[in-house]
Design a protein around this motif. Structure first.
Motif, short mmCIF file in Angstrom:
data_model
loop_
_atom_site.label_atom_id
_atom_site.label_comp_id
_atom_site.label_asym_id
_atom_site.label_seq_id
_atom_site.Cartn_x
_atom_site.Cartn_y
_atom_site.Cartn_z
N SER A 637 0.80 -1.22 0.00
CA SER A 637 0.00 0.00 0.00
C SER A 637 0.84 1.27 0.00
O SER A 637 0.29 2.37 0.01
CB SER A 637 -0.93 0.01 1.21
N ASP A 638 2.19 1.13 -0.02
CA ASP A 638 3.05 2.31 -0.08
C ASP A 638 4.38 1.93 -0.72
O ASP A 638 4.76 0.76 -0.75
CB ASP A 638 3.27 2.92 1.31
N TRP A 639 5.09 2.93 -1.21
CA TRP A 639 6.35 2.68 -1.90
C TRP A 639 7.42 2.14 -0.96
O TRP A 639 8.22 1.27 -1.34
CB TRP A 639 6.84 3.95 -2.58
N ASP A 640 7.50 2.66 0.26
CA ASP A 640 8.57 2.23 1.18
C ASP A 640 8.48 0.74 1.49
O ASP A 640 9.51 0.03 1.51
CB ASP A 640 8.52 3.04 2.48
N THR A 641 7.27 0.26 1.74
CA THR A 641 7.11 -1.18 2.01
C THR A 641 7.52 -2.01 0.80
O THR A 641 8.20 -3.03 0.92
CB THR A 641 5.66 -1.49 2.39
N TRP A 642 7.12 -1.56 -0.37
CA TRP A 642 7.49 -2.26 -1.61
C TRP A 642 9.00 -2.25 -1.81
O TRP A 642 9.61 -3.28 -2.15
CB TRP A 642 6.78 -1.59 -2.78
N LEU A 643 9.63 -1.10 -1.60
CA LEU A 643 11.09 -0.99 -1.75
C LEU A 643 11.80 -1.97 -0.83
O LEU A 643 12.76 -2.65 -1.22
CB LEU A 643 11.55 0.43 -1.43
#
Length: 671
Positions: A637-643
């Protein structure tokens, strides 16, 4: 110095009490620190072997980077300070020692470890605040120095070098190695680390583990063989099993085995079985990292399979370094069987155990062509998970550190600040930067060839191992008999006007390689993207996703590959190429994708791809197929978690696509 008198402090009512400080500054990984094994062994050895060990009071050890003034203040209480130094801590250790000596010239400074040059004349004259350097194993030498305090006669102590009172350089003959390693008691088992653990309750400790000493190989880029000589001596099994139990009881999650060749001895399988049993009973340790033995194929396979099946090993390292015969001879690695590594690759692939291969860029004798052919060969042999392309770094006591060796192979070297992959500035500290000697060209691989080779490595990482194009690359290679080198190299020189996204990527890789040649960082640091350093291929992958350039990228890819096949006079259904590229595109894990999707294809592409990756290819059939992609099970749900969870943690396992098993965090710098 040969007749040094140490000024004593009166503590605990004893007129000749000696206060000893010990320093082993290790890298921090993801905010975690190693228990300082090297200096722990020194303290343990003194306590168990000195005839008057009660004379010595050991300060709490310095084990990680912190404010230098605070470390100096802590160590200023000591009369003798021992430093364990290597490439990741030598500069900060020297700065601490310099400030301490300026504060109190009577404090004795001793340095040992792999970073101490074998010929330390220049080192000692340049760093006059260092009183003694020790060569090789430090336990006996350190004890001999301490037991002579307060009046020292250094002439009789083996394996040391120093500058005497007349400013004359002295180096004493080397002492024999410790053959009976039972003399070196365990700092884990004898309570040496107990106080440190109690004093630092915030630490989630990592552990270093040594089961033997010695390496029978003499690779010129490595200082392991030169540091420990060829004969392998072992710690006894009872001690080692008790240390494993200690790791479990103290809830140590990650253990790094310091052996040069775990699996070289028949008993190593028994050790692996014991640690697996302990993990099954207690849950600890979570992971054990070992350096695989080079030539014992069957035992290496059994050990690694056991560790992998238990979850202790997150991936098996296949340490090829090079597959070129001339290069292997140049680095004295021709006695290590490449065939053994390839056999291990096949067997682990068959068993569905992830592997990753190490290859070193810049080795003497390696050319642009031989390195690219080597990459293609390794992929064709079944390595689809990861090749870790390491830039060659010179270690001071390796044969490659000899200026004559460097001149022979025309090695061009630049100084570069040390960073860990996915490491942050906070991990290394910014007060004193550590420096490595990077090889950025050789006679066989001139500077511009090195740039082209380095860029090709990143391109291979991006397209194949980051998996944004792995499915079509594998399908075209297998069905059209085009080598991976030709496929990948075809992207390297496309016209800018027709392929702006791909051309921008290639130009970025070349510019990054040239910046490394100027001494800049090996990684691409981004404050916006988790504030860590990314390999250039991952940096580009992130940019493609964040900047929403994937659609344009895949359109250019399809156009290029279609022309490549046509120019090669290869008949290939356009629908198959389109479906393969589209399926790969839809399988990429991205944030904000919460709904499952169905992807129609004209062939059994996914089953075919999976069969090749697993080493048991099936037939590619013309079958109308609809693939259901379960995105909802792994949504972000967010870029940081995906990164963090996909790009960073997925690096070693290559888990960038839906359909891969769920990933677990890895420690930065450990792959």
């Amino acid at each position: 110095m040969s007749d040094l008198k140490l000024k004593q402090k009166n503590t605990s009512g004893s007129p000749d009490k000696v206060i000893v400080g010990l320093v082993q500054i290790n890298n921090s990984f993801s905010g975690q620190n190693y228990l300082p094994l090297s200096i722990g062994l020194l303290e343990s050895f003194v306590r168990s072997n000195s005839s008057h060990s009660d004379r010595y009071e050991f300060l709490s050890p310095i084990y990680s980077r912190s404010d230098i003034s605070q470390m100096v203040d802590h160590l200023s209480q000591a009369q003798i300070i021992g430093f364990s130094v290597y490439i990741w801590n030598i500069r900060i250790s020297l700065e601490i020692a310099r400030r301490i000596k300026a504060l109190n010239p009577n404090i004795m400074i001793i340095m040992g470890g792999p970073q101490v040059p074998d010929n330390p004349r220049e080192f000692l004259y340049e760093n006059r605040f260092v009183d003694i350097v020790c060569h090789g194993e430090g336990e006996m030498t350190f004890l001999s120095i301490l037991d002579q305090s307060p009046n020292f006669s250094l002439r009789d102590i083996g394996s040391i070098s120093y500058i005497d009172d007349a400013e004359k350089y002295i180096t004493n003959p080397r002492s024999p190695r410790i053959q009976n390693l039972s003399l070196a008691s365990s700092p884990y088992l004898d309570g040496t680390f107990d106080r440190l653990i109690i004093d630092q309750p915030q630490e989630a400790w990592l552990a270093l583990w040594e089961t033997n000493r010695g390496c029978p190989f003499s690779c010129t880029f490595c200082d392991w063989g030169s540091a420990t000589a060829s004969k392998v001596y072992s710690f006894d099994m009872d001690r080692l099993k008790k240390e494993i139990n200690w790791f479990s009881e103290n809830k140590i999650e990650f253990v790094f085995c310091c052996d040069a060749n775990f699996g070289i001895l028949p008993r190593d399988l028994e050790l692996a079985q014991h640690i697996v049993q302990i993990k099954e009973e207690s849950g600890y340790p979570h992971a054990l990292s070992v350096q695989n033995t080079k030539n014992a194929t069957e035992r290496a396979y059994e050990v690694q399979k056991l560790l992998a099946n238990s979850g202790l090993n997150k991936g098996v390292t296949i340490s090829l370094q090079s597959v070129d015969e001339h290069t292997l001879k140049s680095i004295k690695r021709q006695n290590i069987s490449t065939e053994s590594f390839q056999e291990l690759q096949h067997r682990f692939t068959r068993d569905k155990i992830e592997t990753y291969s190490d290859m070193i860029l810049g080795l003497p004798g390696e050319t642009y062509d031989s390195f690219l052919d080597g990459i293609s060969y390794v992929i064709e042999n079944g390595q689809h998970n990861r090749i870790q392309f390491n830039n060659l770094s010179i270690l001071p006591n390796a044969e490659m550190g000899d200026p004559e060796y460097q001149q022979k192979y025309g090695m061009v070297i630049v100084e570069s600040q040390i960073f860990n992959i996915h490491g942050s500035n906070e991990d290394i500290g910014e007060e004193i930067a550590e420096i490595q000697q990077l090889v950025i060209a050789t006679e066989a691989m001139p500077k511009e060839d090195w740039v082209r080779t380095r860029a090709f490595c990143w391109l291979t990482g991006l397209l194949h191992f980051d998996k944004i194009l792995q499915i079509p690359l594998i399908l075209i290679h297998e069905t059209c008999d085009i080598s991976y080198r030709r496929l990948l190299e075809s992207f390297a020189d496309l016209p800018n006007n027709d392929y702006p996204v791909i051309s921008e990527i290639i130009e970025f890789f070349h510019e990054k390689a040239r910046s490394i040649q100027k001494g800049e960082s090996e990684y691409c640091h981004s404050r916006e993207w988790l504030n860590i350093g990314w390999p250039a291929d991952e940096y580009v992958l992130i940019d493609l996703c964040v900047s929403r350039k994937l659609d344009s990228f895949y359109a250019e890819v399809e156009n290029h590959l279609s022309k490549l096949l046509a120019d090669s006079l290869i008949r290939h259904p356009e629908s198959l190429l389109h479906d393969t590229i589209n399926l790969n595109k839809k399988l990429i894990k991205l944030p904000f994708q919460f709904d499952d999707i169905d992807v129609p294809c004209s062939h059994n592409i996914w089953e075919y791809y999976q069969s090749v990756v697993s080493g048991s290819p099936i037939t590619l059939d013309h079958i109308d197929t609809v693939y259901h992609i379960d995105r909802s099970r792994s949504s972000y749900s967010d870029w940081d978690t995906w990164l963090r969870e996909v790009i960073w943690y997925g690096n070693k396992k290559g888990a960038y696509l839906y359909g891969s098993e769920l990933v677990t965090p890895q420690l930065s710098g450990h792959y």
